[in-house]
Write an enzyme that holds these catalytic residues in place. Structure first.
Site, PDB file in Angstrom:
ATOM      1  N   HIS A  26      -3.726  -5.299   0.460  1.00 48.32           N
ATOM      2  CA  HIS A  26      -3.315  -5.625   1.829  1.00 48.32           C
ATOM      3  C   HIS A  26      -3.419  -7.116   2.104  1.00 48.32           C
ATOM      4  O   HIS A  26      -4.427  -7.583   2.640  1.00 48.32           O
ATOM      5  CB  HIS A  26      -4.190  -4.874   2.831  1.00 48.32           C
ATOM      6  CG  HIS A  26      -3.899  -3.417   2.928  1.00 48.32           C
ATOM      7  ND1 HIS A  26      -2.870  -2.911   3.683  1.00 48.32           N
ATOM      8  CD2 HIS A  26      -4.501  -2.348   2.363  1.00 48.32           C
ATOM      9  CE1 HIS A  26      -2.853  -1.591   3.588  1.00 48.32           C
ATOM     10  NE2 HIS A  26      -3.824  -1.229   2.790  1.00 48.32           N
TER      11      HIS A  26
ATOM     12  N   CYS B 123       0.834  -1.201   0.000  1.00 49.21           N
ATOM     13  CA  CYS B 123       0.000   0.000   0.000  1.00 49.21           C
ATOM     14  C   CYS B 123       0.876   1.262   0.000  1.00 49.21           C
ATOM     15  O   CYS B 123       1.502   1.564  -0.996  1.00 49.21           O
ATOM     16  CB  CYS B 123      -0.982  -0.002   1.161  1.00 49.21           C
ATOM     17  SG  CYS B 123      -2.312   1.216   0.977  1.00 49.21           S
TER      18      CYS B 123
ATOM     19  N   GLU C  57      -2.052  -8.647   4.366  1.00 47.76           N
ATOM     20  CA  GLU C  57      -2.013  -8.848   5.829  1.00 47.76           C
ATOM     21  C   GLU C  57      -3.374  -8.639   6.480  1.00 47.76           C
ATOM     22  O   GLU C  57      -3.562  -8.981   7.654  1.00 47.76           O
ATOM     23  CB  GLU C  57      -0.977  -7.905   6.463  1.00 47.76           C
ATOM     24  CG  GLU C  57      -1.417  -6.464   6.663  1.00 47.76           C
ATOM     25  CD  GLU C  57      -1.348  -5.596   5.426  1.00 47.76           C
ATOM     26  OE1 GLU C  57      -1.438  -4.364   5.566  1.00 47.76           O
ATOM     27  OE2 GLU C  57      -1.202  -6.144   4.310  1.00 47.76           O
TER      28      GLU C  57
END
Length: 210
Positions: A152, A79, A154
């Site tokens: 993302h 990001c 994660e």
């Protein structure tokens, strides 16, 4: 609630026997240039800050990333990390004309994304390796030691929903925007495909590509 960015990324990428250090770039905490070669790689995470800003810490981070590139140290940008990595190496970033993008992008494999800034031009010598209907540069690579990802890997859907609710409570997003984004995530969310994205990141950092 989720261990912060450091906890999220260590849980996603870390393995037994490894040492992970955290540097708070926005507090001007960066590794010393003479210590860079002690690291196998770096991960630059998301941030509330804009990658096209000119705060001192952002300029210092750009300089550090250029040094990593010259030293062929692996850098994974997620990001904001994706954006600042492109900028540091000669690419361009800007605010998205479409505003906030909160969604589960359905590309070849799906991934969470929530952003307002995007890479508009990759560095000279880099390659675009993923794009979507909303974002022309979802991923780029450069040689075998630079990888930027707009989404993302994660984030779980719970984390993304919590982020959306916080931004709504702060008046940054409207309830309608949050509802639309949540519907997108619920429609396409796939835990297995999220694990694929995580493996892409892990393999990039830990294995030599010949």
């Amino acid at each position: 609630m989720y261990g912060g960015y450091f906890g999220l990324f260590v849980n996603m990428l870390g393995e037994e026997g490894e040492r992970w250090d955290m540097f708070r770039a926005f507090d001007r905490q960066l590794p010393k240039m003479e210590d860079l070669d002690k690291y196998d790689g770096f991960v630059v995470t998301g941030s509330k800050s804009d990658a096209h800003g000119n705060a001192v810490w952002i300029l210092e981070l750009c300089q550090l990333l250029r040094c990593c590139y010259q030293m062929r140290i692996k850098v994974l940008g997620i990001c904001f990390g994706h954006q600042i990595l492109s900028r540091a190496l000669g690419g361009k970033v800007s605010r998205s004309s479409a505003g906030w993008d909160g969604s589960m992008e359905k590309d070849c494999i799906e991934f969470n994304k929530y952003c307002m800034v995007q890479v508009t031009e990759i560095p000279c010598g880099a390659d675009i390796i993923a794009f979507s209907n909303k974002t022309e540069i979802e991923m780029f690579s450069m040689d075998d030691h630079i990888l930027g990802i707009q989404g993302h890997p994660e984030y779980s859907s719970d984390i993304l929903f919590n982020l959306m609710d916080n931004l709504c409570n702060e008046g940054i997003l409207t309830e309608e925007m949050v509802k639309k984004a949540k519907n997108s995530v619920e429609q396409y969310n796939n835990v297995y495909e999220r694990e694929i994205w995580q493996q892409i990141c892990k393999r990039f950092l830990k294995y030599t590509i010949i």
